[in-house]
Design a protein around this motif. Structure first.
Motif, mmCIF file in Angstrom:
data_model
loop_
_atom_site.group_PDB
_atom_site.id
_atom_site.type_symbol
_atom_site.label_atom_id
_atom_site.label_comp_id
_atom_site.label_asym_id
_atom_site.label_seq_id
_atom_site.Cartn_x
_atom_site.Cartn_y
_atom_site.Cartn_z
ATOM 1 N N PRO A 1 0.749 -1.246 0.024
ATOM 2 C CA PRO A 1 -0.015 0.068 0.005
ATOM 3 C C PRO A 1 0.843 1.139 0.147
ATOM 4 C CG PRO A 1 0.163 -0.962 2.255
ATOM 5 C CD PRO A 1 0.843 -1.929 1.306
ATOM 6 N N ARG A 2 0.333 2.553 -0.554
ATOM 7 C CA ARG A 2 0.945 3.706 -0.488
ATOM 8 C C ARG A 2 1.125 4.233 0.731
ATOM 9 N NH1 ARG A 2 -2.031 6.653 -5.283
ATOM 10 N NH2 ARG A 2 -3.495 5.198 -4.650
ATOM 11 N N LEU A 3 2.235 4.525 1.368
ATOM 12 C CA LEU A 3 2.215 5.172 2.660
ATOM 13 C C LEU A 3 1.981 6.880 2.379
ATOM 14 C CD1 LEU A 3 2.970 4.780 5.594
ATOM 15 C CD2 LEU A 3 5.609 5.380 5.049
ATOM 16 N N VAL A 4 0.870 7.164 3.292
ATOM 17 C CA VAL A 4 0.552 8.517 3.004
ATOM 18 C C VAL A 4 0.123 9.189 4.347
ATOM 19 C CG1 VAL A 4 -0.445 8.194 0.826
ATOM 20 C CG2 VAL A 4 -1.960 7.717 2.783
ATOM 21 N N ARG A 5 0.103 10.566 4.534
ATOM 22 C CA ARG A 5 -0.508 11.225 5.535
ATOM 23 C C ARG A 5 -1.223 12.299 4.911
ATOM 24 N NH1 ARG A 5 4.448 12.556 7.235
ATOM 25 N NH2 ARG A 5 3.962 11.924 9.301
ATOM 26 N N GLU A 6 -2.254 12.621 5.517
ATOM 27 C CA GLU A 6 -3.194 13.804 5.040
ATOM 28 C C GLU A 6 -2.671 14.984 6.080
ATOM 29 O OE1 GLU A 6 -7.636 14.783 4.068
ATOM 30 O OE2 GLU A 6 -7.177 12.939 4.979
ATOM 31 N N ILE A 7 -2.315 16.070 4.956
ATOM 32 C CA ILE A 7 -1.973 17.385 5.462
ATOM 33 C C ILE A 7 -2.865 18.256 5.260
ATOM 34 C CG2 ILE A 7 -0.126 19.197 5.210
ATOM 35 C CD1 ILE A 7 1.926 16.822 4.400
ATOM 36 N N ASN A 8 -3.356 19.167 6.265
ATOM 37 C CA ASN A 8 -4.559 19.984 6.151
ATOM 38 C C ASN A 8 -4.004 21.197 4.997
ATOM 39 O OD1 ASN A 8 -6.835 21.775 6.532
ATOM 40 N ND2 ASN A 8 -5.762 22.987 8.162
ATOM 41 N N GLY A 9 -5.024 21.387 3.736
ATOM 42 C CA GLY A 9 -4.724 22.318 3.064
ATOM 43 C C GLY A 9 -4.226 21.694 1.768
ATOM 44 N N GLU A 10 -3.714 20.433 1.736
ATOM 45 C CA GLU A 10 -2.994 19.850 0.524
ATOM 46 C C GLU A 10 -4.392 19.582 -0.431
ATOM 47 O OE1 GLU A 10 -0.058 19.993 -0.542
ATOM 48 O OE2 GLU A 10 0.657 21.017 1.199
ATOM 49 N N GLN A 11 -4.040 19.224 -1.799
ATOM 50 C CA GLN A 11 -5.086 18.770 -2.698
ATOM 51 C C GLN A 11 -5.456 17.401 -2.956
ATOM 52 O OE1 GLN A 11 -7.096 21.349 -4.329
ATOM 53 N NE2 GLN A 11 -5.982 22.392 -2.632
ATOM 54 N N SER A 12 -4.383 16.865 -2.078
ATOM 55 C CA SER A 12 -4.409 15.207 -2.070
ATOM 56 C C SER A 12 -3.777 14.649 -0.643
ATOM 57 C CB SER A 12 -3.856 14.603 -3.498
ATOM 58 O OG SER A 12 -2.642 15.049 -3.512
ATOM 59 N N LYS A 13 -3.831 13.546 -0.825
ATOM 60 C CA LYS A 13 -2.964 12.796 0.346
ATOM 61 C C LYS A 13 -1.588 13.132 -0.080
ATOM 62 C CE LYS A 13 -6.421 10.608 2.572
ATOM 63 N NZ LYS A 13 -7.683 11.316 1.722
ATOM 64 N N THR A 14 -0.474 13.212 0.926
ATOM 65 C CA THR A 14 0.619 13.302 0.619
ATOM 66 C C THR A 14 1.418 11.839 0.576
ATOM 67 O OG1 THR A 14 0.572 15.592 1.546
ATOM 68 C CG2 THR A 14 2.742 14.367 1.403
ATOM 69 N N LEU A 15 1.905 11.571 -0.419
ATOM 70 C CA LEU A 15 2.954 10.300 -0.509
ATOM 71 C C LEU A 15 4.164 10.608 0.242
ATOM 72 C CD1 LEU A 15 2.897 7.509 -1.660
ATOM 73 C CD2 LEU A 15 4.135 8.363 -3.747
ATOM 74 N N ILE A 16 4.460 9.569 1.303
ATOM 75 C CA ILE A 16 5.571 9.719 1.865
ATOM 76 C C ILE A 16 6.919 9.180 1.372
ATOM 77 C CG2 ILE A 16 6.932 8.988 4.062
ATOM 78 C CD1 ILE A 16 4.225 9.085 5.447
ATOM 79 N N ASP A 17 7.808 9.975 0.948
ATOM 80 C CA ASP A 17 9.016 9.596 0.136
ATOM 81 C C ASP A 17 10.012 8.774 0.977
ATOM 82 O OD1 ASP A 17 11.027 9.508 -1.610
ATOM 83 O OD2 ASP A 17 11.900 11.591 -1.639
ATOM 84 N N LEU A 18 10.067 7.585 0.218
ATOM 85 C CA LEU A 18 10.872 6.491 1.139
ATOM 86 C C LEU A 18 12.175 6.665 0.628
ATOM 87 C CD1 LEU A 18 8.816 3.284 0.463
ATOM 88 C CD2 LEU A 18 8.606 4.980 2.322
ATOM 89 N N GLN A 19 12.685 7.607 -0.282
ATOM 90 C CA GLN A 19 14.236 7.717 -0.858
ATOM 91 C C GLN A 19 14.643 6.376 -1.355
ATOM 92 O OE1 GLN A 19 16.109 9.410 2.583
ATOM 93 N NE2 GLN A 19 15.417 11.604 1.810
ATOM 94 N N LEU A 20 13.568 5.560 -2.128
ATOM 95 C CA LEU A 20 14.271 4.309 -2.535
ATOM 96 C C LEU A 20 13.844 4.371 -4.133
ATOM 97 C CD1 LEU A 20 12.916 1.514 -0.271
ATOM 98 C CD2 LEU A 20 15.273 2.114 -0.988
ATOM 99 N N LYS A 21 14.607 3.687 -4.861
ATOM 100 C CA LYS A 21 14.153 3.576 -6.269
ATOM 101 C C LYS A 21 13.624 2.250 -6.415
ATOM 102 C CE LYS A 21 18.287 5.962 -8.284
ATOM 103 N NZ LYS A 21 19.568 5.929 -9.217
ATOM 104 N N GLN A 22 12.334 2.309 -6.790
ATOM 105 C CA GLN A 22 11.557 1.249 -6.899
ATOM 106 C C GLN A 22 11.257 0.774 -8.467
ATOM 107 O OE1 GLN A 22 7.613 1.874 -4.909
ATOM 108 N NE2 GLN A 22 8.567 3.117 -3.128
ATOM 109 N N HIS A 23 11.469 -0.565 -8.512
ATOM 110 C CA HIS A 23 11.356 -1.256 -9.953
ATOM 111 C C HIS A 23 10.288 -2.094 -9.876
ATOM 112 C CE1 HIS A 23 15.414 0.274 -10.677
ATOM 113 N NE2 HIS A 23 15.654 -0.347 -9.559
#
Length: 337
Positions: free
Chosen positions: A315-337
């Protein structure tokens, strides 16, 4: 005892609930556990409610049972933690009662104010439902707003729990939304099929299957042990009705905050016909800090999970930030293939 018709069975089970935490502890043979006994008073902060259909999946004698830990009162709920608020997502200043239009193309309708189960980490535990009642007047106001905002193409039914509405009530809402040409998708966010699987009635499945709208049902399951045979049977009926079935979870300390537990959850979901969708970071609601998993650990858990299951089960790891236009995806700083 009289036989309950199938169409009424979920209402019977909805009424068969435990509303006293001591009663639950006694049933699970945990009433002698000092920490749990000392936490009972937290029911004053947020009402206690657990259907027996959900209790039946808990393990007696286990104070760390992951299902129990989601619903049992905790003395930590009394702690006032800086940065935690009663309305962290600023939802309580909505202009139309019962309607939240936070994102451009989709709006959220709060059609019911109650849930079948009260989860202690609930981000709307302080929401002013008395001002957002799902009554006829507010429903018509919300529909009128939707009708006059053609940028909307998706409506999300939420609450409380929208499936607390009876089938004939949902039918009325569907009829109203189906008449609005620019609405194409209806998303339903519900935990009720999980705690009371019989809520998925034949009538409901048929009505959703025959809608012109694309129907997406997003369930809320945090642990694989929540998925039992009765739930799988209900999921099969939903799949036969051609619904898209997704799951969102909340990352919760002591409940699902490790890769093995999340891998088991994803595999069990997929076997049942549900695709993992979101893994939410906890919203900072006052009284829930003891469930928080820090970002660093959350990222490490997801990195480990990527090595345990196929990518489509992460699943996509997200948080909701007040005022943002969508859920915020948390950057894992990984290259995913």
């Amino acid at each position: 005892m009289r036989n309950i018709p199938v169409k009424e069975d979920w209402l019977h089970q909805l009424a068969n609930v435990i509303t006293d935490p001591m009663q639950l502890l006694q049933f699970l043979k945990l009433d002698g556990h000092s920490r749990l006994r000392e936490s009972v008073e937290a029911r004053r902060l947020f009402p206690f409610r657990v259907p027996r259909t959900f209790v039946s999946r808990m393990i007696p004698g286990d104070p760390e049972d992951p299902l129990l830990c989601q619903v049992i009162t905790a003395r930590e709920e009394f702690n006032l933690i800086p940065g935690y608020k009663t309305d962290p997502l600023d939802e309580q200043n909505n202009l139309v009662p019962g309607l939240l239009h936070k994102y451009k193309n989709r709006a959220l309708m709060l059609i019911k104010s109650s849930c079948a189960v009260n989860c202690r980490y609930c981000f709307r535990r302080y929401f002013p439902y008395q001002k957002n009642q799902g009554n006829k007047i507010n429903l018509l106001r919300a529909v009128d707003y939707i009708r006059h905002h053609p940028e909307l193409n998706e409506i999300i039914l939420s609450g409380g729990d929208p499936l607390m509405a009876k089938d004939h009530e949902l039918d009325k809402i569907l009829n109203l939304l189906e008449e609005i040409p620019h609405i194409n998708i209806l998303r339903i966010h519900s935990r009720l099929p999980v705690v009371i699987p019989s809520r998925i009635t034949t009538y409901l499945c048929n009505r959703l299957a025959n809608s012109r709208l694309k129907i997406v049902l997003v369930m809320h399951i945090n642990h694989a042990r929540e998925i039992d045979t009765t739930l799988c049977e209900s999921i099969t009926r939903l799949r036969n009705a051609r619904l898209t079935l997704l799951n969102q979870s909340v990352l919760l300390r002591g409940i699902n905050d490790n890769a093995d537990t999340l891998a088991k959850l994803s595999e069990t979901l997929f076997a049942a016909g549900i695709l993992p969708y979101y893994l939410h970071m906890l919203d900072k609601v006052q009284g829930t800090a003891h469930f928080m998993v820090e970002d660093k650990k959350a990222k490490e858990i997801i990195k480990q999970l990527l090595g345990k299951v196929s990518g489509y089960l992460v699943p996509r790891l997200v948080r909701e930030i007040n005022g943002e236009q969508s859920k915020t995806l948390i950057d894992l700083q990984l290259k995913q293939h």
